[in-house]
Design a protein around this motif. Structure first.
Motif, short mmCIF file in Angstrom:
data_model
loop_
_atom_site.label_atom_id
_atom_site.label_comp_id
_atom_site.label_asym_id
_atom_site.label_seq_id
_atom_site.Cartn_x
_atom_site.Cartn_y
_atom_site.Cartn_z
N PHE A 123 0.82 -1.20 0.00
CA PHE A 123 0.00 0.00 0.00
C PHE A 123 0.86 1.26 0.00
CE2 PHE A 123 -2.19 3.39 2.31
CZ PHE A 123 -3.32 3.54 1.52
N ILE A 124 1.88 1.30 0.84
CA ILE A 124 2.74 2.48 0.94
C ILE A 124 3.52 2.69 -0.36
CG2 ILE A 124 4.77 3.43 2.11
CD1 ILE A 124 3.62 2.17 4.69
N VAL A 125 4.06 1.61 -0.92
CA VAL A 125 4.80 1.73 -2.18
C VAL A 125 3.85 2.15 -3.30
CG1 VAL A 125 6.14 0.44 -3.90
CG2 VAL A 125 6.62 0.15 -1.48
N GLY A 126 2.61 1.66 -3.27
CA GLY A 126 1.61 2.10 -4.25
C GLY A 126 1.31 3.59 -4.12
N GLU A 127 1.27 4.08 -2.89
CA GLU A 127 1.08 5.53 -2.68
C GLU A 127 2.25 6.31 -3.26
OE1 GLU A 127 -1.27 7.60 -1.30
OE2 GLU A 127 -2.62 5.89 -1.24
N VAL A 128 3.45 5.79 -3.09
CA VAL A 128 4.63 6.45 -3.67
C VAL A 128 4.50 6.49 -5.18
CG1 VAL A 128 7.13 6.21 -4.02
CG2 VAL A 128 6.15 5.90 -1.74
N ALA A 129 4.00 5.41 -5.77
CA ALA A 129 3.82 5.37 -7.24
C ALA A 129 2.84 6.42 -7.70
CB ALA A 129 3.34 3.98 -7.67
N ILE A 130 1.81 6.66 -6.92
CA ILE A 130 0.84 7.70 -7.30
C ILE A 130 1.50 9.06 -7.29
CG2 ILE A 130 -1.23 8.93 -6.50
CD1 ILE A 130 -2.35 6.22 -5.65
N TYR A 131 2.31 9.34 -6.27
CA TYR A 131 2.92 10.65 -6.17
C TYR A 131 4.14 10.83 -7.06
CZ TYR A 131 -0.40 11.49 -2.53
OH TYR A 131 -1.58 11.65 -1.84
#
Length: 137
Positions: A123-131
């Motif tokens: 989830f956290i790495v996915g959030e990084v991908a969004i940003y």
């Protein structure tokens, strides 16, 4: 790197692989954690986590990196919530309560911690991908 495959793509794939690893672990263990061997299994959670990497790759091949970022963020986040509120055979928050209150469990099952850690990391790495997505000119 080319415009089609950039740092965002690598992070999307990493998040998808973390989700897939969580899904494989959940499937291999059959959703059973702890000394009491309680069953937390839900096939939607297991297969959803495993399939998200394939969905992300297909979306990236279709040049829909934003949707791929969304998929690798939403699936582990929703799976984590569904796992804890009890969309499986038993609500997983009971394992936490059992450990803290020392009702049936004396310590956290290492596989439980690894599974939850993989979902949170995805989830956290996915959030990084969004940003990491840069607005197009």
């Amino acid at each position: 790197m080319s415009k089609k495959f950039n740092a965002s793509s690598i992070v999307i794939l990493l998040s998808g692989l973390l989700s897939c690893a969580a899904g494989v672990l959940f499937q291999v263990l059959g959703g059973r954690f702890g000394q009491m061997n309680y069953d937390y299994y839900n096939p939607v959670i297991a297969y959803g986590l495993m399939a998200v990497v394939a969905v992300a790759v297909v979306l990236m091949l279709c040049k829909l990196h934003g949707l791929a970022s969304l998929a690798v963020t939403a699936v582990p986040g929703l799976a984590f919530c569904a796992f804890f509120i009890g969309f499986g055979k038993r609500a997983a928050y009971w394992h936490v309560a059992d450990v803290f209150m020392q009702i049936d469990e004396q310590a956290f099952d290492p596989n439980y911690l690894i599974f939850c850690g993989l979902m949170i990391a995805a989830f956290i790495v996915g959030e990084v991908a969004i940003y990491l997505r840069k607005p197009e000119a």
